[in-house]
Motif scaffolding. Structure first.
Motif, PDB file in Angstrom:
ATOM      1  N   THR A  19      -2.634  -0.396   4.007  1.00 29.94           N
ATOM      2  CA  THR A  19      -3.857  -0.108   3.250  1.00 29.94           C
ATOM      3  C   THR A  19      -4.996   0.100   4.245  1.00 29.94           C
ATOM      4  OG1 THR A  19      -4.487  -2.440   3.103  1.00 29.94           O
ATOM      5  CG2 THR A  19      -3.041  -1.588   1.361  1.00 29.94           C
ATOM      6  N   GLY A  40       0.845  -1.191   0.000  1.00 29.01           N
ATOM      7  CA  GLY A  40       0.000   0.000   0.000  1.00 29.01           C
ATOM      8  C   GLY A  40       0.874   1.233   0.000  1.00 29.01           C
ATOM      9  N   ASN A  88       1.454  -1.897  -4.774  1.00 34.76           N
ATOM     10  CA  ASN A  88       0.183  -1.183  -4.705  1.00 34.76           C
ATOM     11  C   ASN A  88      -0.774  -1.792  -5.721  1.00 34.76           C
ATOM     12  OD1 ASN A  88      -0.809   1.390  -3.205  1.00 34.76           O
ATOM     13  ND2 ASN A  88      -1.734   1.515  -5.230  1.00 34.76           N
TER      14      ASN A  88
END
Lengths: 326, 326
Positions: B83, B23, B45
């Protein structure tokens, strides 16, 4: 530039002339500093220590109220009331005695209560209220800063009976201080500041009190959201109380709305696990504020101060987001 | 400096080693930037656009999750979950499949819910939670800043069953990022952040919504108290919701306390014209916060990580305001 046959235009820029500041705390003291050198400005403060500090810094100040007011009268100064609202009635009585014909304004955060105090203590006063939207959580002469008003909004009371010449002279003080003039009716102003200034103080106090009550661990972990969200809770309690309690009716309305919103979202969080409504509303509102704060406001145009209905037209354009730039 | 006969001290400073960041938003991306050059760090990501932007900035990132996790496993990296909490369970399942023995931490704002998600999806995980107290109202790779964590507090989960070696390695990431480590139990942390981070978000949203609802005049007059008091309402709503709703139980408690305080002061203002109690409580709380924020915290001392009861002793000293500096 004017036609020889026409009368002088009533919108011709007006200079502040002499200015007399009563109260040398953060707002009054900063105004005195800012105007010094550009116009004749002198001040008064009740506290001898403050007067000594301001004298030592080279300013023209005194602890003699009657003498200062007589000087204001003789020099056709504008008197600026810059003390907490709770102390105003005594000053107004002295003005009625020593400088009854002198133009009067103020820099206090509520307008209807100040207008009532002035009307009660000095019914024939030439009074045009004002409110610079500037401040820090510090207070007193030591916190004063001539740049405090630079770029700030400065509300100037604009009622149906406001005198054009007096309004222009009060507005000229705001402009000379580096601020931008927002014309408004007193009641509309007081509702607005309840929402964007007085309620934020109560919200900051609540956030601070709940956070500090949790644990030492909580304050150790506190970061930007807590720091910024509680900043104004650091303002001297007496100043906060004087400001908020003077605007109690308008503050009660927005405080009730805040409680309703928080109660609604507590129910949503408990029953549906959701904070969506409040977070979305708050985000939209913040973006609306950022859009306004990040753009230079448009100037009020097409109004000749002193012609019939000028006050109403100024208020109308100010409600649409425009400002008076002289 | 160590005695030749003694075993290596378990408090010997540990280096982060390889770090794998999952993330690349504000927190994860800033961590990747900060650690790059000081240790091996690579990232993943979901969004191809973010990966392209990070690659263009010269970072070692990928949109291939299984490949990234296998690399983490092979290089004995620490995996950092970065995240939103609502997306974690899928990542945890992938970790259980592709990097089951790899040490796992996170930078998500709630600790008990994350621990439950990890336990449910990967019961044998080596997991030590974390939470850096840093952020801005911006989000995404474009907002990342390697200095984001400098001087920030970074909570590291310190439970009775926490492994000493794993704890030291996770703490070393926080230290390498420039932060200071605050050891805490997950439940105590979640109550603390409800008070000093999640409640401030709801208060900011409320202040913003009430202010914007008043009039265009109100937002035009808005100054510092409104600007600072509503700043975090500008954070992306989805991020705020993920953070706040994951901590619903603790947030409900502090939200109810805030409503009680505001209701109490509304009654006082209506019946007695006074906001004294709340303003005084808030002022005292803000000064307590300023006192803590303005002093360098004392370091935790006398604890040998790995000896019996080390976790409890770290928590005890952290509750008294001390921090782990390695």
């Amino acid at each position: 530039m004017t036609d020889n046959d026409a009368p002088p235009s009533p919108t011709t820029a007006v200079a502040p002339g002499a200015v007399c500041v009563l109260g040398l705390g953060l707002i009054g003291g900063s105004l005195l500093r800012m105007l010094s050198g550009t116009t004749e400005v002198f001040g008064w403060n009740r506290s001898a220590a403050t007067v000594e500090a301001a004298l030592a810094d080279g300013y023209d100040v005194s602890a003699d109220l009657p003498g200062t007011l007589r000087r204001a009268s003789e020099s056709d100064a504008v008197i600026v009331l810059a003390t907490p609202v709770t102390t105003l009635s005594g000053l107004v009585a002295a003005i009625a005695e020593h400088a009854p014909d002198t133009l009067l304004t103020d820099v206090v955060s509520v307008k209807e209560p100040v207008a009532r105090i002035v009307a009660a203590g000095h019914p024939s006063a030439r009074y045009v209220g004002g409110h610079p939207m500037a401040g820090t959580s510090q207070s007193g002469w030591s916190a004063t800063d001539p740049r405090l008003f630079r770029g700030a909004m400065w509300m100037v009371s604009t009622g149906d009976g406001t005198d054009a010449g007096d309004w222009l002279r009060v507005a000229s003080i705001a402009l000379a201080a580096g601020a931008t003039v927002v014309p408004a009716a007193d009641d509309a102003h007081d509702r607005a500041v309840a929402a964007i200034s007085h309620l934020p103080h109560l919200m900051a106090a609540t956030t601070a009190a709940v956070g500090a009550g949790e644990s030492g661990l909580a304050l150790r972990l506190a970061a930007g959201s807590f720091r910024d969200g509680t900043r104004v809770a650091g303002t001297a309690p007496a100043l906060q109380r004087a400001m908020l309690e003077a605007n109690d009716a308008a503050l009660l309305n927005v405080l009730s709305e805040a409680i309703d919103r928080l109660t609604h979202i507590r129910d949503d969080l408990r029953d549906r696990g959701s904070v969506e409504i409040l977070v979305d509303d708050g985000h939209r509102a913040r973006l609306a504020y950022e859009a306004i704060a990040s753009t230079t406001p448009e100037p009020i145009t097409g109004v000749t101060i002193g012609t019939p209905g000028w006050q109403q037209e100024l208020r109308r354009q100010a409600h649409a987001g425009k400002v008076w730039v002289g």
